[in-house]
Design a protein around this motif. Structure first.
Motif, PDB file in Angstrom:
ATOM      1  N   MET A 115       5.673 -23.587   9.332  1.00 29.11           N
ATOM      2  CA  MET A 115       5.768 -23.766   7.889  1.00 29.11           C
ATOM      3  C   MET A 115       6.924 -22.988   7.277  1.00 29.11           C
ATOM      4  O   MET A 115       7.134 -23.042   6.056  1.00 29.11           O
ATOM      5  CB  MET A 115       4.449 -23.336   7.217  1.00 29.11           C
ATOM      6  N   LEU A 116       7.671 -22.251   8.088  1.00 30.49           N
ATOM      7  CA  LEU A 116       8.786 -21.458   7.573  1.00 30.49           C
ATOM      8  C   LEU A 116       9.999 -22.332   7.289  1.00 30.49           C
ATOM      9  O   LEU A 116      10.209 -23.369   7.914  1.00 30.49           O
ATOM     10  CB  LEU A 116       9.173 -20.366   8.576  1.00 30.49           C
ATOM     11  N   GLY A 117      10.790 -21.896   6.314  1.00 30.48           N
ATOM     12  CA  GLY A 117      12.043 -22.570   6.013  1.00 30.48           C
ATOM     13  C   GLY A 117      11.891 -23.839   5.206  1.00 30.48           C
ATOM     14  O   GLY A 117      12.858 -24.577   5.026  1.00 30.48           O
ATOM     15  N   MET A 118      10.696 -24.101   4.698  1.00 30.29           N
ATOM     16  CA  MET A 118      10.462 -25.315   3.913  1.00 30.29           C
ATOM     17  C   MET A 118      10.581 -25.010   2.427  1.00 30.29           C
ATOM     18  O   MET A 118      10.407 -23.881   1.991  1.00 30.29           O
ATOM     19  CB  MET A 118       9.071 -25.879   4.216  1.00 30.29           C
ATOM     20  N   ARG A 119      10.873 -26.054   1.639  1.00 31.08           N
ATOM     21  CA  ARG A 119      10.839 -26.057   0.178  1.00 31.08           C
ATOM     22  C   ARG A 119      12.037 -25.386  -0.481  1.00 31.08           C
ATOM     23  O   ARG A 119      12.350 -25.685  -1.618  1.00 31.08           O
ATOM     24  CB  ARG A 119       9.567 -25.389  -0.378  1.00 31.08           C
ATOM     25  N   TYR A 120      12.686 -24.435   0.194  1.00 27.24           N
ATOM     26  CA  TYR A 120      13.766 -23.679  -0.444  1.00 27.24           C
ATOM     27  C   TYR A 120      14.719 -23.182   0.644  1.00 27.24           C
ATOM     28  O   TYR A 120      14.285 -22.947   1.777  1.00 27.24           O
ATOM     29  CB  TYR A 120      13.176 -22.488  -1.220  1.00 27.24           C
ATOM     30  N   PRO A 121      16.009 -23.018   0.345  1.00 26.47           N
ATOM     31  CA  PRO A 121      16.951 -22.504   1.349  1.00 26.47           C
ATOM     32  C   PRO A 121      16.777 -20.992   1.550  1.00 26.47           C
ATOM     33  O   PRO A 121      17.576 -20.178   1.080  1.00 26.47           O
ATOM     34  CB  PRO A 121      18.322 -22.851   0.764  1.00 26.47           C
ATOM     35  N   PHE A 122      15.721 -20.617   2.258  1.00 32.51           N
ATOM     36  CA  PHE A 122      15.422 -19.204   2.482  1.00 32.51           C
ATOM     37  C   PHE A 122      16.505 -18.570   3.356  1.00 32.51           C
ATOM     38  O   PHE A 122      16.943 -19.139   4.354  1.00 32.51           O
ATOM     39  CB  PHE A 122      14.056 -19.045   3.151  1.00 32.51           C
ATOM     40  N   GLU A 123      16.876 -17.372   2.983  1.00 35.94           N
ATOM     41  CA  GLU A 123      17.866 -16.623   3.758  1.00 35.94           C
ATOM     42  C   GLU A 123      17.220 -15.883   4.922  1.00 35.94           C
ATOM     43  O   GLU A 123      17.853 -15.626   5.948  1.00 35.94           O
ATOM     44  CB  GLU A 123      18.588 -15.637   2.834  1.00 35.94           C
ATOM     45  N   CYS A 124      15.930 -15.554   4.771  1.00 29.94           N
ATOM     46  CA  CYS A 124      15.211 -14.819   5.816  1.00 29.94           C
ATOM     47  C   CYS A 124      13.800 -15.366   5.923  1.00 29.94           C
ATOM     48  O   CYS A 124      13.062 -15.405   4.927  1.00 29.94           O
ATOM     49  CB  CYS A 124      15.180 -13.326   5.482  1.00 29.94           C
ATOM     50  N   ASN A 125      13.413 -15.816   7.113  1.00 29.58           N
ATOM     51  CA  ASN A 125      12.074 -16.361   7.366  1.00 29.58           C
ATOM     52  C   ASN A 125      11.339 -15.449   8.340  1.00 29.58           C
ATOM     53  O   ASN A 125      11.804 -15.225   9.460  1.00 29.58           O
ATOM     54  CB  ASN A 125      12.185 -17.764   7.953  1.00 29.58           C
ATOM     55  N   LEU A 126      10.190 -14.937   7.906  1.00 24.04           N
ATOM     56  CA  LEU A 126       9.440 -13.967   8.705  1.00 24.04           C
ATOM     57  C   LEU A 126       8.105 -14.563   9.144  1.00 24.04           C
ATOM     58  O   LEU A 126       7.215 -14.808   8.307  1.00 24.04           O
ATOM     59  CB  LEU A 126       9.172 -12.699   7.893  1.00 24.04           C
ATOM     60  N   PRO A 127       7.912 -14.807  10.438  1.00 18.64           N
ATOM     61  CA  PRO A 127       6.606 -15.252  10.916  1.00 18.64           C
ATOM     62  C   PRO A 127       5.674 -14.056  11.079  1.00 18.64           C
ATOM     63  O   PRO A 127       5.968 -13.108  11.817  1.00 18.64           O
ATOM     64  CB  PRO A 127       6.927 -15.892  12.271  1.00 18.64           C
TER      65      PRO A 127
ATOM     66  N   GLY B 287       0.087 -16.275 -13.204  1.00 17.80           N
ATOM     67  CA  GLY B 287      -0.808 -17.406 -13.085  1.00 17.80           C
ATOM     68  C   GLY B 287      -0.233 -18.512 -12.223  1.00 17.80           C
ATOM     69  O   GLY B 287       0.647 -18.295 -11.391  1.00 17.80           O
ATOM     70  N   ALA B 288      -0.722 -19.720 -12.432  1.00 18.80           N
ATOM     71  CA  ALA B 288      -0.364 -20.848 -11.578  1.00 18.80           C
ATOM     72  C   ALA B 288       1.078 -21.275 -11.807  1.00 18.80           C
ATOM     73  O   ALA B 288       1.698 -20.976 -12.829  1.00 18.80           O
ATOM     74  CB  ALA B 288      -1.311 -22.013 -11.836  1.00 18.80           C
ATOM     75  N   ILE B 289       1.595 -22.021 -10.833  1.00 21.21           N
ATOM     76  CA  ILE B 289       2.958 -22.520 -10.895  1.00 21.21           C
ATOM     77  C   ILE B 289       2.933 -24.030 -10.698  1.00 21.21           C
ATOM     78  O   ILE B 289       2.029 -24.574 -10.062  1.00 21.21           O
ATOM     79  CB  ILE B 289       3.832 -21.842  -9.810  1.00 21.21           C
ATOM     80  N   GLY B 290       3.912 -24.716 -11.266  1.00 21.82           N
ATOM     81  CA  GLY B 290       3.996 -26.156 -11.082  1.00 21.82           C
ATOM     82  C   GLY B 290       3.554 -26.921 -12.314  1.00 21.82           C
ATOM     83  O   GLY B 290       3.441 -26.377 -13.420  1.00 21.82           O
ATOM     84  N   LEU B 291       3.282 -28.223 -12.138  1.00 25.88           N
ATOM     85  CA  LEU B 291       2.873 -29.066 -13.257  1.00 25.88           C
ATOM     86  C   LEU B 291       1.599 -28.561 -13.919  1.00 25.88           C
ATOM     87  O   LEU B 291       1.392 -28.752 -15.118  1.00 25.88           O
ATOM     88  CB  LEU B 291       2.659 -30.504 -12.776  1.00 25.88           C
ATOM     89  N   LEU B 292       0.724 -27.938 -13.134  1.00 25.18           N
ATOM     90  CA  LEU B 292      -0.519 -27.396 -13.671  1.00 25.18           C
ATOM     91  C   LEU B 292      -0.376 -25.922 -14.029  1.00 25.18           C
ATOM     92  O   LEU B 292      -1.364 -25.259 -14.322  1.00 25.18           O
ATOM     93  CB  LEU B 292      -1.658 -27.565 -12.656  1.00 25.18           C
ATOM     94  N   GLY B 293       0.841 -25.421 -13.995  1.00 25.17           N
ATOM     95  CA  GLY B 293       1.052 -23.989 -14.104  1.00 25.17           C
ATOM     96  C   GLY B 293       1.263 -23.493 -15.524  1.00 25.17           C
ATOM     97  O   GLY B 293       1.037 -24.200 -16.508  1.00 25.17           O
ATOM     98  N   THR B 294       1.715 -22.249 -15.605  1.00 23.39           N
ATOM     99  CA  THR B 294       1.875 -21.565 -16.872  1.00 23.39           C
ATOM    100  C   THR B 294       3.359 -21.443 -17.228  1.00 23.39           C
ATOM    101  O   THR B 294       4.237 -21.511 -16.368  1.00 23.39           O
ATOM    102  CB  THR B 294       1.282 -20.151 -16.810  1.00 23.39           C
ATOM    103  N   ARG B 295       3.616 -21.215 -18.491  1.00 24.51           N
ATOM    104  CA  ARG B 295       5.004 -21.019 -18.914  1.00 24.51           C
ATOM    105  C   ARG B 295       5.594 -19.721 -18.363  1.00 24.51           C
ATOM    106  O   ARG B 295       6.763 -19.684 -17.963  1.00 24.51           O
ATOM    107  CB  ARG B 295       5.114 -21.069 -20.433  1.00 24.51           C
ATOM    108  N   PRO B 296       4.853 -18.595 -18.309  1.00 22.72           N
ATOM    109  CA  PRO B 296       5.439 -17.390 -17.701  1.00 22.72           C
ATOM    110  C   PRO B 296       5.871 -17.609 -16.247  1.00 22.72           C
ATOM    111  O   PRO B 296       6.901 -17.068 -15.827  1.00 22.72           O
ATOM    112  CB  PRO B 296       4.309 -16.363 -17.800  1.00 22.72           C
TER     113      PRO B 296
ATOM    114  N   PHE C 164       3.953 -24.307  -1.224  1.00 25.75           N
ATOM    115  CA  PHE C 164       4.033 -24.985  -2.515  1.00 25.75           C
ATOM    116  C   PHE C 164       5.110 -26.065  -2.455  1.00 25.75           C
ATOM    117  O   PHE C 164       6.272 -25.778  -2.178  1.00 25.75           O
ATOM    118  CB  PHE C 164       4.356 -23.951  -3.592  1.00 25.75           C
ATOM    119  N   PRO C 165       4.737 -27.338  -2.718  1.00 19.93           N
ATOM    120  CA  PRO C 165       5.653 -28.434  -2.399  1.00 19.93           C
ATOM    121  C   PRO C 165       6.675 -28.793  -3.462  1.00 19.93           C
ATOM    122  O   PRO C 165       7.640 -29.498  -3.154  1.00 19.93           O
ATOM    123  CB  PRO C 165       4.702 -29.612  -2.169  1.00 19.93           C
ATOM    124  N   TYR C 166       6.496 -28.346  -4.709  1.00 20.57           N
ATOM    125  CA  TYR C 166       7.326 -28.858  -5.797  1.00 20.57           C
ATOM    126  C   TYR C 166       8.529 -27.952  -6.032  1.00 20.57           C
ATOM    127  O   TYR C 166       8.501 -27.035  -6.856  1.00 20.57           O
ATOM    128  CB  TYR C 166       6.488 -28.993  -7.070  1.00 20.57           C
TER     129      TYR C 166
END
Length: 597
Positions: free
Chosen positions: A306-318, A256-265, A283-285
């Protein structure tokens, strides 16, 4: 009679396949309006009640049709009113073209009536392409580029046409110096990352033992590929709010959803994973993603910016989500240990039991969670669902279980109030044969939704399926902000800003020829939804709900709980109800089963 510039604007829109233009009249576009009359209203002019609503309608049309949305407004105040809806489209990466009138060229710079510097006004919201047409020969190239760029970059573009230019005889660009010819059409292809990028991504994913996937709206159309990748990797899939319709919620590994409006799972999957795959989401949070040193991560996005945002991604695929996942699948190794996947599925199953119990917690008079919970199994197979910002978005995110073939959206990144109802109108023009449900709080209804009902009443006779169901949460409170004051600011509810005047939403709908149903008994919620979905016209279902039912985050932090406690201690006028409903709602997470109280 020779075509005027205004005639050619409409002709060019028709050649691009534009069928609807959402707008409001004004003398700055009188030339265009006269051309519409000469063109027998082709493309169709859809009259909104306000330019902001026109922009929201165009955005909703684009979101649910996959085509470019077009809106039109007059100069000065009309252009200004478009801005909020256009920013909503821009921030959610939706293709919308705004055509805007301007005062005559001879009056520019003279502080003339309704003269606004539109090039400055629109330079941010339409920064990818903003042009003013000053001579007829400019027109085809400017309009073509506006449509092509909006479509290709999934953004907002704007074309400003002064009033006197609209009435000039049209002449095309010639085969000569300083003329810019143009052409129609734009094809798109599936972009796939290079082989070395795919190999790197596969190495990361194959090394993981606890893989989590986050899918956003950019993964729409990749449901089969997402399902196969998740199956091979033994992963669970969380969905960003704009990606709620990417995968059906009846799949046992969809958290399901993630974030403040998201689910516990979703929260727990991100907390415990060792590998993260993000597909088509910005996803910005980041606080709801794994700790930065916890997981190796791969991102796939069609927009390289939009690649490489929000998290230190090791691999970014366009690349296109579906095509990239298809290319990646042969490189992935099946995870034989299914304990991680089984744990996710167990958590999902328990979560839906919790939500069932929370929906049936008693409230005064109706628990808003029950309103959404009762709607979920009644959703038609081809339903389109829109939600407004506010507490309605919480329950939309958590309680509605989308099946295959359903679509849904809201204002994701801008999170503005007001688009729920006009999105529904735009969706109806995109899919006149599908039922549409708009879920709106009373704040948004008073802001502009009441006026949108008039537009629905004007056009519903034309739709193959006339149903738009507008569910209104009437709690006489700007509820989301009230809870934000408590949880984030440690401040009690401030009645002069938060309390709303009561309004007869259902009775108003009846007064303009629509159907209206008012519900004050929780036992009548399901029946009211059934009646609304069986109506032969748009229907407003007004649910009198309890604003004290808390939108508890998937993991309430100690700071949030301390802030709420401090707010209540400062004399919150609804303190006792908040404590009572909060305890009852939270308790449902710890009950082994049985009925809630």
């Amino acid at each position: 009679m020779a075509d005027l510039v205004s005639d050619h604007v409409l002709k060019r829109l028709r050649e691009w396949g534009v069928e609807h233009v959402f707008g409001y009249p004004g003398d700055g576009i009188n030339g265009l309006l006269a051309a519409w009359e000469r063109a027998d209203d082709s493309p169709r002019f859809i009259q909104a009640r306000h330019e902001e609503l026109a922009a929201f309608e165009a955005t909703g049309y684009a979101k649910f049709s996959g085509r470019v949305g077009v809106c039109v407004a007059t100069s000065g105040p009309g252009a200004i009113h478009l801005l909020n809806g256009l920013y909503d489209a821009k921030l959610d990466h939706v293709p919308v073209v705004a055509i805007v009138g301007q005062t005559a060229r001879s009056a520019m710079g003279g502080s003339y009536q309704q003269e606004v510097d539109l090039m400055s006004l629109f330079k941010d919201v339409a920064g990818d392409y903003l042009q003013m047409v000053t001579v007829p020969e400019q027109l085809p190239n400017v309009l073509d580029r506006a449509i092509r760029i909006a479509t290709a970059r999934r953004t907002v573009t704007a074309v400003v046409i002064p009033a006197d230019v609209q009435d000039l005889d049209y002449s095309p660009p010639g085969h000569e110096f300083k003329m810019v010819p143009s052409s129609l059409g734009a094809s798109s292809g599936e972009v796939v990352p290079p082989a070395d990028g795919l190999a790197h991504a596969a190495e990361i994913l194959n090394a993981g033992r606890r893989v989590a996937v986050l899918a956003g709206q950019g993964a729409r159309g990749a449901a089969r590929e997402l399902t196969e990748v998740a199956d091979v990797l033994g992963a669970g899939v969380a969905k960003a709010l704009l990606g709620k319709d990417v995968l059906p919620d009846d799949l046992p590994f969809v958290t399901g959803a993630i974030g403040l409006l998201g689910t516990r799972p979703s929260y727990e999957m991100m907390r415990d994973c060792d590998t993260l795959l993000v597909v088509g989401s910005s996803f910005p949070y980041s606080q709801f993603l794994p700790d930065f040193d916890q997981a190796r991560a791969v991102q796939i996005d069609a927009d390289p910016a939009m690649l490489g945002m929000r998290y230190p991604f090791e691999c970014n695929l366009p690349g296109d989500s579906a095509a990239t996942l298809r290319a990646l699948l042969p490189l992935l190794e099946r995870e034989e240990d299914r304990s991680w996947r089984k744990g996710i599925e167990d958590n999902v199953r328990r979560w839906w039991q919790v939500m069932e119990r929370r929906a049936h917690v008693t409230a005064d008079p109706i628990n808003p969670e029950r309103v959404f919970h009762e709607l979920s199994p009644l959703l038609p197979e081809d339903a389109i669902v829109t939600a407004d910002s506010g507490s309605a978005a919480n329950w939309y995110a958590r309680h509605l279980r989308f099946g295959p073939g359903m679509s849904g959206s809201l204002s994701g990144t801008l999170a503005t109030m007001g688009p729920g109802a006009p999105y529904a109108t735009g969706a109806k023009f995109a899919h006149p044969g599908r039922p549409v449900i708009a879920l709106v709080g009373d704040g948004a209804m008073q802001m502009n939704g009441i006026n949108e009902l008039i537009t629905m009443g004007l056009y519903h006779h034309e739709w193959e399926d006339p149903r738009i169901v507008v569910g209104v949460l009437n709690n006489r409170d700007l509820n989301q902000v009230t809870w934000e004051l408590r949880a984030m600011g440690g401040a009690p509810q401030f009645l002069p800003s938060q309390r709303l005047p009561d309004f007869p939403y259902a009775a108003f709908a009846e007064s303009i020829g629509l159907r209206g149903i008012r519900v004050e008994d929780p036992e009548e919620v399901a029946g009211a939804w059934r009646s609304a979905l069986a109506a032969d016209r748009p229907c407003v279902v007004e649910f009198v709900t309890d604003g004290a039912v808390p939108p508890i985050p998937p993991h309430a932090t100690l700071e949030q709980m301390e802030s709420v406690a401090a707010a209540l201690a400062k004399g919150d006028p609804d303190a006792w109800s908040v404590v009572k409903e909060g305890v009852k709602a939270k308790a449902q997470e710890f009950l082994p089963g049985g009925k809630s109280r």
